[in-house]
Design a protein around this motif. Structure first.
Motif, PDB file in Angstrom:
ATOM      1  N   ALA A 180       0.835  -1.210   0.000  1.00 15.25           N
ATOM      2  CA  ALA A 180       0.000   0.000   0.000  1.00 15.25           C
ATOM      3  C   ALA A 180       0.866   1.255   0.000  1.00 15.25           C
ATOM      4  CB  ALA A 180      -0.931  -0.006   1.210  1.00 15.25           C
ATOM      5  N   ARG A 206       1.116   3.944  -3.042  1.00 14.81           N
ATOM      6  CA  ARG A 206       0.717   5.321  -2.747  1.00 14.81           C
ATOM      7  C   ARG A 206       1.803   6.315  -3.146  1.00 14.81           C
ATOM      8  NH1 ARG A 206      -0.542   4.349   2.061  1.00 14.81           N
ATOM      9  NH2 ARG A 206       1.346   5.031   3.129  1.00 14.81           N
ATOM     10  N   ALA A 213      -6.437  -4.104  -9.843  1.00 18.04           N
ATOM     11  CA  ALA A 213      -7.565  -3.916  -8.924  1.00 18.04           C
ATOM     12  C   ALA A 213      -7.215  -4.389  -7.522  1.00 18.04           C
ATOM     13  CB  ALA A 213      -8.794  -4.662  -9.445  1.00 18.04           C
ATOM     14  N   GLY A 216      -5.455  -1.806  -5.699  1.00 16.51           N
ATOM     15  CA  GLY A 216      -6.165  -0.550  -5.555  1.00 16.51           C
ATOM     16  C   GLY A 216      -5.685   0.550  -6.477  1.00 16.51           C
TER      17      GLY A 216
END
Length: 391
Positions: free
Chosen positions: A173, A177, A191, A194
């Motif tokens: 993550a 990001r 997907a 994310g």
């Protein structure tokens, strides 16, 4: 644009695993797009980088669990617990952050980092925060770790894999990001991470060679089915166990199956036609001598490089749906089957039909063109960082 490609193992030209094949394809594509690429990472013990003038080597390391001593595994685990890192990243932490920063400085000015998978990026995360980055997610590692926990043979290994999954989910993550753009190796992984919007990510359709395959030629067949892989890697082992335990019993005793590559301890087959042949000198020649190639992935994420290689060679195959991740269009001589009986029946039918080549050059060219388009999108996103800074 000068990019620093930070990876666990630097390409050495041997292309001995799917990870190394993917790395070479991605670095080649970045250079075709006009980027100057300096590779930073480790070599296998006894090997040399394929491109020493554009590689910075931090040392040599053997990261394979199957070749490590019990004491080495304990040291890796202790470092993982001490540093709060994953087991895989702990294997790379020997040089220390100061040595990695010094190596980065030796590369000179760089416009951005390409963080190749989570191992190196997780081992030295803070070292790569001062420049914009592209993140290459070879797999959704947290998902793979959860699957490994589910299939682990004992409580201790289940605990370790669950720890890895928790750490990897947070690490992936953060890397996504921070990244200006994320590359995955299959559409499904976008997907899962994310980052499915087109402005944030693209899937990379890979190739396994630098030049197109040759036109189909007559083959000498010496077995009915051939499989080759790193079977000690847990996702691969799951697929091989499924094939041996659930598919092979539905094949006749005289169905000749040859399995190449390192086999984990305790994995056997009582089927008379199954032979484990270990390491082979030429992987292409090995699978070309089979009437059909079983593509047996049963989970995991990312892309199956053996599927791409089989399609480039134009060989007939039977594939699970999972083995077709990252493939836009399957060849006509590939049959898809997920049920064990249907898979075995498709193998028998393919062998009975005789060698059915297709010309793999079209598949190769389409994959490479799509790879170059995806790489261009990521470089454009990274290049816009500099444009914004100058505005």
């Amino acid at each position: 644009m000068h990019l620093l490609f930070a990876t666990s193992i630097v390409p050495d030209g041997s292309l001995g695993s799917g990870y190394e094949i993917a790395n070479a394809a991605i670095v080649d594509a970045l250079r075709r797009a006009g980027a100057r690429v300096t590779v930073l990472g480790f070599t296998w013990p006894g090997s040399l980088p394929a491109d020493p003038d554009q590689t910075i080597v931090l040392g040599s390391v053997d990261v394979r669990n199957e070749t490590a001593s019990s004491m080495q595994k304990v040291r890796w685990l202790a470092e993982a617990v001490r540093s709060g890192s994953t087991f895989a990243s702990a294997k790379l932490r020997g040089p220390g952050a100061d040595a990695v920063r010094a190596a980065i400085r030796r590369a000179g000015h760089v416009d951005g980092y390409v963080l190749n998978s989570v191992q190196m990026a997780g081992a030295y995360e803070r070292c790569f925060e001062d420049r914009p980055s592209l993140f290459v997610a070879h797999n959704v590692e947290a998902q793979s770790a959860r699957e490994n926990a589910h299939s682990a043979p004992d409580a201790f290994q289940r605990l370790l894999f669950r720890r890895e999954a928790q750490l990897l989910e947070a690490l992936e993550a953060r890397l996504c990001r921070r990244a200006r753009f994320v590359f995955t190796l299959s559409e499904e992984d976008r997907a899962a991470l994310g980052v499915a919007t087109d402005g944030r990510s693209a899937a990379l359709p890979l190739v396994t060679r630098g030049t197109p395959p040759l036109a189909p030629v007559r083959r000498e067949i010496d077995c009915d089915a051939a499989l080759i892989g790193t079977w000690t890697w847990q996702p691969n082992r799951v697929g091989l166990s499924w094939f041996l335990d659930e598919v092979v019993p539905h094949l006749p005793d005289d169905f000749r199956i040859r399995i190449a590559g390192a086999i984990p301890a305790g994995l056997t087959s009582s089927q008379p036609g199954v032979r484990f042949v270990g390491r082979v000198p030429d992987a292409h020649d090995f699978i070309r001598r089979a009437a059909c190639v079983p593509l047996i992935s049963r989970g995991g994420t990312g892309v199956q490089l053996k599927t791409i290689e089989t399609f480039e060679l134009g060989l007939p195959s039977v594939a699970t749906s999972s083995a077709l991740r990252g493939i836009a269009e399957k060849p006509a001589n590939c049959v898809v089957a997920d049920d064990p009986r249907a898979f075995a029946a498709a193998l028998r039918k393919a062998v009975a039909a005789g060698p059915r080549h297709v010309d793999g050059r079209g598949f190769y060219e389409a994959q490479r063109a799509a790879l170059d388009r995806a790489i261009a999108r990521g470089l454009a996103a990274l290049g816009s960082v500099g444009q914004e800074a100058c505005a």
